[in-house]
Design a protein around this motif. Structure first.
Motif, mmCIF file in Angstrom:
data_model
loop_
_atom_site.group_PDB
_atom_site.id
_atom_site.type_symbol
_atom_site.label_atom_id
_atom_site.label_comp_id
_atom_site.label_asym_id
_atom_site.label_seq_id
_atom_site.Cartn_x
_atom_site.Cartn_y
_atom_site.Cartn_z
ATOM 1 N N LEU A 411 0.836 -1.202 0.000
ATOM 2 C CA LEU A 411 0.000 0.000 0.000
ATOM 3 C C LEU A 411 0.878 1.263 0.000
ATOM 4 C CD1 LEU A 411 -2.828 1.374 0.297
ATOM 5 C CD2 LEU A 411 -2.435 1.321 2.775
ATOM 6 N N ASP A 412 0.605 2.138 -0.947
ATOM 7 C CA ASP A 412 1.236 3.461 -0.968
ATOM 8 C C ASP A 412 0.254 4.429 -0.326
ATOM 9 O OD1 ASP A 412 2.511 5.832 -1.393
ATOM 10 O OD2 ASP A 412 2.527 5.713 -3.587
ATOM 11 N N PHE A 413 0.510 4.748 0.941
ATOM 12 C CA PHE A 413 -0.480 5.542 1.674
ATOM 13 C C PHE A 413 -0.639 6.946 1.100
ATOM 14 C CE2 PHE A 413 3.421 6.872 3.704
ATOM 15 C CZ PHE A 413 3.210 8.192 4.076
ATOM 16 N N ARG A 414 0.357 7.414 0.317
ATOM 17 C CA ARG A 414 0.252 8.740 -0.287
ATOM 18 C C ARG A 414 -0.621 8.719 -1.541
ATOM 19 N NH1 ARG A 414 5.606 8.703 1.616
ATOM 20 N NH2 ARG A 414 6.111 10.458 3.015
ATOM 21 N N ASN A 415 -0.811 7.538 -2.092
ATOM 22 C CA ASN A 415 -1.658 7.411 -3.287
ATOM 23 C C ASN A 415 -2.612 6.248 -3.070
ATOM 24 O OD1 ASN A 415 -0.353 9.393 -5.258
ATOM 25 N ND2 ASN A 415 1.417 8.132 -4.630
ATOM 26 N N THR A 416 -3.651 6.536 -2.348
ATOM 27 C CA THR A 416 -4.635 5.509 -2.017
ATOM 28 C C THR A 416 -6.036 6.061 -2.179
ATOM 29 O OG1 THR A 416 -5.438 4.031 -0.278
ATOM 30 C CG2 THR A 416 -4.543 6.152 0.416
ATOM 31 N N LYS A 417 -6.981 5.139 -2.368
ATOM 32 C CA LYS A 417 -8.371 5.558 -2.506
ATOM 33 C C LYS A 417 -9.029 5.812 -1.147
ATOM 34 C CE LYS A 417 -9.081 3.139 -6.881
ATOM 35 N NZ LYS A 417 -9.867 2.088 -7.591
ATOM 36 N N SER A 418 -8.332 5.508 -0.065
ATOM 37 C CA SER A 418 -8.885 5.729 1.274
ATOM 38 C C SER A 418 -9.009 7.226 1.546
ATOM 39 C CB SER A 418 -7.981 5.091 2.329
ATOM 40 O OG SER A 418 -8.344 5.528 3.619
ATOM 41 N N LEU A 419 -10.244 7.666 1.797
ATOM 42 C CA LEU A 419 -10.475 9.088 2.055
ATOM 43 C C LEU A 419 -9.723 9.549 3.304
ATOM 44 C CD1 LEU A 419 -11.895 11.759 1.465
ATOM 45 C CD2 LEU A 419 -13.871 10.928 2.778
ATOM 46 N N GLY A 420 -9.641 8.683 4.319
ATOM 47 C CA GLY A 420 -8.971 9.060 5.556
ATOM 48 C C GLY A 420 -7.499 9.375 5.339
#
Length: 456
Positions: A411-420
């Motif tokens: 998971l790339d947390f800087r480019n994720t679909k997670s709104l949070g």
């Protein structure tokens, strides 16, 4: 051989003739004896010689009596000088007037000193009178009996100088009763500190009280014994009035600002309640979770305004207290058992402006919410830690970590679909900060950010 010039003349008042001069006369005037004997004393007179004084001399000599005058004479080279002239009539044994003897002393230096002194006194008088401060001297005792006061006291406080000088209790008796004890306490410190500046109310001659700023210095003799107090007093009533107006205006604005924070908090709580009511009609668990997350975000912002409303400082909030309240609300919102999930707070006592506190609070809200929802399985316990410390002027480091299962390795947390996580990254950029993720045992977010200047 005397230091004073001696001139002896005959008694012919129509045309006095010099019969004798001594060496001091030659030294003072430059005239040799042969140049002056037989001449009239008018040779020493000139343009600036006072004619009124010459008339006095002529009248005295005509009456056969002594006279003393001060006038300007002229030397042989034309330069002028002041003399103290004493003329005495001399009579013989039969009482007949035979000569006039004049003693002439050079007083030029004295006259120049007197002139300079008068000029200095005139300048000093003007400076004291035109100065906005009243200059005074007084005795170094409890009553401060006045020994001198400048003339502008009449303009400043309405009193005549003699009123101030006559009564040794004048100063103390005219201080506002509520300020007397404090002033006396201040005066006790004067021998120790040497100089003091005090502010107190003083009774004006018109019956009103004026605020005065009194700067005083204690003068001592060579043995260290107090001799006199010298000081200056200026009327600061206008400044005090302006300060009171500003203070009242600030109080009004503080009340208004508190009311604004209170209303914003109430409006956000209304929005949160509406979201909660709307969520009651939703059956889809995924959509219901979205509503719950939105409600938590709104409550996180409302909590900032609530803390500012309760704070003495309306510009900044106690962020350590805010974090404690926010995380407790999140635990209650997700019905988390505090025994199952331990919360550790290591938060420095810092105060952040609203422009920094709201994005920072939302970041904590998102990261703690993610830990609560995803880090731990139902049967396992865990720990969530929050650290906040200052790293320099307006520079802070925030750490939110858990010891749960962590994020997926791909998971790339800087480019994720997670709104949070998108919110966390966007809010970090808003704070001009940097974010890092460590996944040694659980998830550890390290965010460095800077205090945002309050917008005017």
């Amino acid at each position: 051989n005397g230091n004073d010039a001696v001139i002896i003349t005959d008694t012919n008042l129509e045309s006095l003739k010099v019969a004798y001069v001594n060496a001091a006369f030659t030294q003072a005037t430059g005239y040799l004896p042969e140049e002056i004997i037989g001449q009239t004393p008018r040779i020493l007179q000139g343009a600036k010689t006072d004619r009124a004084q010459l008339d006095r001399i002529r009248a005295a000599l005509g009456e056969g009596r002594s006279i003393q005058v001060e006038l300007i004479n002229y030397r042989k080279d034309g330069s002028e000088y002041w003399v103290d002239l004493n003329i005495v009539p001399i009579s013989d044994a039969t009482g007949n007037l035979t000569h006039f003897v004049a003693l002439q002393r050079d007083i030029t230096d004295r006259k120049w000193s007197e002139k300079a002194l008068l000029a200095t006194q005139a300048r000093l008088k003007y400076l004291l009178s035109s100065n906005p401060s009243v200059i005074y001297t007084c005795q170094p005792n409890r009553n401060r009996a006045c020994t001198f006061v400048s003339e502008n006291i009449t303009q400043q406080l309405g009193y005549e100088i003699w009123q101030y000088l006559k009564d040794p209790h004048f100063w103390l008796d005219h201080i506002h009763p509520d300020d007397v004890s404090e002033m006396l306490e201040q005066l006790v410190r004067l021998p120790e500190v040497g100089e003091l500046t005090c502010e107190y109310r003083f009774l004006h001659q018109d019956g009103s009280y004026r605020w005065l700023r009194d700067g005083m210095k204690l003068l001592s003799d060579r043995n260290g014994q107090p001799v006199e107090i010298i000081g200056s007093v200026v009327d600061i009533s206008d400044r005090k009035w302006a300060e009171n107006q500003i203070r009242e205006s600030l109080q009004e604005k503080e009340v208004m600002l508190k009311e604004i924070h209170h209303r914003v908090k109430n409006n956000l709580q209304v929005i949160s309640s509406l979201l909660k009511l709307q969520a009651g009609y939703i059956k889809d668990e995924r959509i219901l979770e979205v509503f719950k997350e939105s409600q938590n975000r709104v409550r996180a912002m409302a909590l900032i305004h609530e803390k500012l409303y309760q704070s003495e400082d309306l510009a900044k909030t106690d962020f350590a207290e805010y974090i404690r309240s926010l995380v407790q609300d999140l635990f209650r919102s997700y019905s988390i058992n505090s025994r199952a999930v331990k919360l550790t707070l290591d938060v420095e006592e810092v105060r952040l402006s609203i422009d920094t506190a709201i994005p920072c609070g939302l970041i904590i809200n998102e990261l703690v919410s993610n830990s609560i929802k995803y880090a731990f399985s139902d049967e396992l316990s865990g720990e969530i830690e929050i650290h906040l410390h200052s790293k320099g002027e307006d520079h802070y480091q925030l750490i939110v970590q858990d010891n749960g299962r962590g994020l997926p390795s791909d998971l790339d947390f800087r480019n994720t679909k997670s709104l949070g996580l998108q919110l966390v990254c966007n809010l970090t950029r808003q704070l001009h900060g940097e974010i890092q993720l460590e996944q040694k045992s659980g998830a550890k977010f390290i965010i460095s950010f800077f205090e945002q200047k309050v917008r005017v």
